[in-house]
Write an enzyme that holds these catalytic residues in place. Structure first.
Site, PDB file in Angstrom:
ATOM      1  CB  VAL A  89      -0.934   0.015   1.226  1.00 33.67           C
ATOM      2  CG1 VAL A  89      -1.765   1.297   1.265  1.00 33.67           C
ATOM      3  CG2 VAL A  89      -1.845  -1.214   1.224  1.00 33.67           C
TER       4      VAL A  89
ATOM      5  CE1 TYR B   4       0.977  -8.952   6.206  1.00 34.22           C
ATOM      6  CE2 TYR B   4       3.288  -9.349   6.607  1.00 34.22           C
ATOM      7  CZ  TYR B   4       2.280  -8.924   5.778  1.00 34.22           C
ATOM      8  OH  TYR B   4       2.576  -8.467   4.524  1.00 34.22           O
TER       9      TYR B   4
END
Length: 164
Positions: free
Chosen positions: A91, A135
């Protein structure tokens, strides 16, 4: 997150240049820009040709390209079912903290479930603490005790041809 500002869509052949730009930006972030040799033409052939090697999702924020996820099918011999491997997730910095990365990961996870696959895996560089934290916040677990090995370039050529 303003959900109406985010759109995730499958990449199309005309997105090859955009995908390459995401790959280059990711490589730059990972301090690996010197390793990118892929071309727009190569990506178009490999991702959108008769036997696609991988699939890509594009995230757009307010109509602007914000990020991407590139993934492909793998197989678990222990489970006896396929899974998906996330090769790249990126991103652009100006679009971070809007839930775009999470939405891309969720879209791939939903694809794993839709297909009836067993698992969803990826790798992260050991120094990339922001990604590791991201994550782990998703509930992903590191595969401690496993090290990725790779043969490529001249080493692959030498080994494959028996000239090692």
């Amino acid at each position: 997150m303003a959900a109406e500002s985010l759109r995730i869509r499958p990449a199309l052949a005309q997105d090859a240049a955009l995908i390459l730009s995401f790959i280059q930006a990711l490589a730059s972030y990972e301090k690996l820009a010197h390793e990118v040799i892929a071309s727009e033409r190569q990506l178009a052939e490999q991702l959108f040709g008769p036997d696609p090697a991988a699939e890509v999702l594009i995230a757009e924020w307010a109509g602007k390209p914000a990020g991407f996820a590139l993934y492909f099918r793998n197989f678990s011999t222990f489970i006896g079912k396929p899974g998906l491997y996330l090769e790249d997730l990126f991103v652009h910095p100006e679009f971070r903290d809007k839930g775009i990365g999470k939405a891309l990961i969720r879209a791939v996870a939903q694809e794993v479930r839709r297909r009836g696959y067993a698992r969803f895996e990826w790798s992260v560089l050991n120094w990339n603490e922001p990604a590791i934290g991201f994550y782990q916040a998703l509930g992903a677990q590191p595969m401690n005790g496993w090290t990725v090995y790779r043969l490529c370039g001249e080493a692959l050529h030498k080994f494959a041809t028996g000239s090692d």
